[in-house]
Motif scaffolding. Sequence first.
Motif, PDB file in Angstrom:
ATOM      1  N   THR A  61       0.807  -1.163  -0.030  1.00 10.94           N
ATOM      2  CA  THR A  61       0.156  -0.094   0.050  1.00 10.94           C
ATOM      3  C   THR A  61       1.116   1.236   0.084  1.00 10.94           C
ATOM      4  O   THR A  61       1.547   1.585   0.628  1.00 10.94           O
ATOM      5  N   THR A  64       2.907   7.579   1.352  1.00 11.43           N
ATOM      6  CA  THR A  64       3.206   9.095   0.949  1.00 11.43           C
ATOM      7  C   THR A  64       4.457   9.067   0.640  1.00 11.43           C
ATOM      8  O   THR A  64       5.562   8.037   0.611  1.00 11.43           O
ATOM      9  N   GLU A 251      -2.003   3.744   8.087  1.00 10.32           N
ATOM     10  CA  GLU A 251      -2.990   3.716   7.074  1.00 10.32           C
ATOM     11  C   GLU A 251      -4.097   4.354   7.349  1.00 10.32           C
ATOM     12  O   GLU A 251      -5.119   4.980   6.485  1.00 10.32           O
ATOM     13  N   LYS A 254      -3.858   8.057   6.745  1.00  8.06           N
ATOM     14  CA  LYS A 254      -3.957   8.072   5.537  1.00  8.06           C
ATOM     15  C   LYS A 254      -5.249   8.243   4.836  1.00  8.06           C
ATOM     16  O   LYS A 254      -5.947   8.952   3.996  1.00  8.06           O
ATOM     17  N   PHE A 255      -6.107   7.437   5.561  1.00 11.80           N
ATOM     18  CA  PHE A 255      -7.493   7.188   5.334  1.00 11.80           C
ATOM     19  C   PHE A 255      -8.167   8.683   5.402  1.00 11.80           C
ATOM     20  O   PHE A 255      -8.873   9.195   4.418  1.00 11.80           O
ATOM     21  N   ASP A 258      -7.177  11.334   2.832  1.00 14.98           N
ATOM     22  CA  ASP A 258      -7.624  10.756   1.521  1.00 14.98           C
ATOM     23  C   ASP A 258      -8.976  11.362   1.697  1.00 14.98           C
ATOM     24  O   ASP A 258      -9.545  11.878   0.439  1.00 14.98           O
ATOM     25  N   GLN A 259      -9.715  11.125   2.542  1.00 15.07           N
ATOM     26  CA  GLN A 259     -11.100  11.533   2.657  1.00 15.07           C
ATOM     27  C   GLN A 259     -11.461  12.898   2.626  1.00 15.07           C
ATOM     28  O   GLN A 259     -12.327  13.495   1.945  1.00 15.07           O
ATOM     29  N   GLY A 261      -9.131  15.211   1.199  1.00  7.97           N
ATOM     30  CA  GLY A 261      -8.838  15.680  -0.106  1.00  7.97           C
ATOM     31  C   GLY A 261      -8.318  17.110   0.117  1.00  7.97           C
ATOM     32  O   GLY A 261      -7.045  17.104   0.891  1.00  7.97           O
ATOM     33  N   ASN A 262      -8.861  18.157  -0.536  1.00  9.01           N
ATOM     34  CA  ASN A 262      -8.252  19.644  -0.400  1.00  9.01           C
ATOM     35  C   ASN A 262      -8.636  20.438   0.682  1.00  9.01           C
ATOM     36  O   ASN A 262      -8.416  21.490   0.830  1.00  9.01           O
ATOM     37  N   PHE A 291       2.562  13.501   5.123  1.00  7.16           N
ATOM     38  CA  PHE A 291       1.126  13.752   5.044  1.00  7.16           C
ATOM     39  C   PHE A 291       0.971  15.162   5.136  1.00  7.16           C
ATOM     40  O   PHE A 291       0.434  15.849   4.529  1.00  7.16           O
ATOM     41  N   ASP A 294       2.763  17.545   2.382  1.00  6.29           N
ATOM     42  CA  ASP A 294       2.226  17.253   0.999  1.00  6.29           C
ATOM     43  C   ASP A 294       1.122  18.458   0.659  1.00  6.29           C
ATOM     44  O   ASP A 294       1.243  18.683  -0.642  1.00  6.29           O
ATOM     45  N   ARG A 298      -2.995  21.205   6.557  1.00 11.31           N
ATOM     46  CA  ARG A 298      -2.961  19.921   7.239  1.00 11.31           C
ATOM     47  C   ARG A 298      -1.939  19.956   8.465  1.00 11.31           C
ATOM     48  O   ARG A 298      -1.016  20.651   8.377  1.00 11.31           O
TER      49      ARG A 298
END
Length: 605
Positions: A61, A64, A251, A254-255, A258-259, A261-262, A291, A294, A298
């Motif tokens: 998986t 990053t 993970e 990361k979830f 990812d959810q 987004g911006n 993370f 990026d 955040r």
Amino acid sequence: MSIQNFLSNLDPRLQRMVLKNEQLEEEGLHTEAQKENLIPVIAKVTNIGKFQKITGVQKVTEITTAPDRSGQIVTAHIAANALPTVNKSPVVIQLQGAQPVKPLLKDTAREINLPSPQESSGNGGEGVIVGIVDHGCDFTYSSFRNTDGSTRLLALGIQEMMNDRTTSFQVYNSQQINKALGKPDPYKELQYPVDKYTHGTHVTDIAAGNGRNNKASGVATKADIIFVEPAYWDIPRGNLGNFGDSINFIEAVKFIFDQAGNRPCVVNISLGTNGGPHDGTTLVEQAFDGFVTDKPGRAIVIAASNSYADNIHTSGVVAQNGHIDLHWSIPTNDFTLNEVEIWYEGSDTFQIEVIDPQETTVCRVGLGELYHDGQIFASQEKSALNGDNVAMILCDVDREDMSTGKWTIRIHGSNVNNGKFHAWIERDNHTIGIQSIFAASRDNNYTIGSVSCGHKSIVVGSYDAKNLNTPISYFSSAGPTRDGRHKPEISAPGHGVLAAASLTGNGVTGMSGTSMAAPTVAGVVALILSEAKALGVNLDIDQIRTILERTARHNPPSQQGWDSRYGHGRVDAHAAVAAVRAMAEGRQPLPSAVTQEEKEALVRR
């Protein structure tokens, strides 16, 4: 058993897994589910495609990019017998075994100086996502619901452990949660049982509860919520130890991103562990730094840990041809795996001697050597993480008369240039809290958690807001990091905090810990990001950290600058939000040190 060299240059936790696997094979003790022997790892690689093609590598998986752009951080599962070969592949920069991670309002809102709606443009964290990685979210609780009864959760993610020790995500979106809320038994509808007084429910309420329980509100009352329950308590343990936890952990983070987004997003982590280099080089911490660098908007907020009074750290300087004894006390009836890690400069060479409670030498290992007899595992390696040397001693306690009592770890200075070392005892898994300790020469500094030493994370200590003098909590861990950086960054109320009690609907319960302080700061970060969003300002992680540090209150601590337990001071939500307005209006940025008078003037503008 004689010392073995064939596993040199492999992470000690992975060395032990290879040896345990061989032992089980020889003894015929593998179950059907264990025959694949897939070991969860975190890796930094130069080429993901080539890494996936290596024999024995499965279920890769992508996580990053490393913050220094030196490679890609991934999680994977590797056949135990392939670990040494995979570790030597030219595409593998670092291969690291996972570590276990475990769980670490009215007074809070008053003490951190929350701004009123009239004093901010962000409206209580509106437009920002607060992510929580923790155990047990009572999604039915009143403060996690809107005035019409609908959920404030955008997603509830539950990691599920598979038979091969990999995980899958069960994700419930807001529509599914709302449907469950309309059923007689919402928990059964989602097939998500919740215990009473769960850690995650309490933490979520501190960060983002909206006060509909008619008791007290959290910090970011208008923020959206994403909750992820990692599978850190569902790892198949048995004879193979506590592996996979921190892999599931990253993970889960990361979830959330990812959810999001911006959208602006802050993730709270009130979990931790003791072992590790404590210099920010673990792949978990590199992933966290990746993370938040990026994208702007955040942040990751982490509890400092509650180990200050636990006697789990010691340090010293070994002389050339001299030795220092560490006295490691394992309590009677502690039949769990106990672990000590010793980290020292890569320019030095030590010999590590392990002496049992009967004062008999069990083994002596040099750099690049290991020993394993089924009960004691000891190894020394030059770490691929940072070039320093690490010695690891693990004791599988299964014979009370042989294993409990005072062990001696004798550190011999074979080739000394620096001589400095640090040693940590890992947190115990025992359900009633039995913990092995250093019986003498303890040093309670350098006790912040091993995932709390990253370069970009925001780490939070705890103080008692119910006491007018706001003293630091006795348990709140101390910095700095092993490489001398200032952690924790800030402190917040974490002593006797009243917040949501799961399965009560609207009841509250008191909990103490840096676990309670961290979500307070996560909520303040949500206010900062919400204010920035409303004013059209993009904040990167360094700006967010700087705002928190430079607007912190310094009485206590009494001095300007950094304190090993309070950090840069006590969080001030009002001044932090005002600092964002100052940036948006083009006023001068805050100086490196701000007096209370200057902060009050800033807030009045």
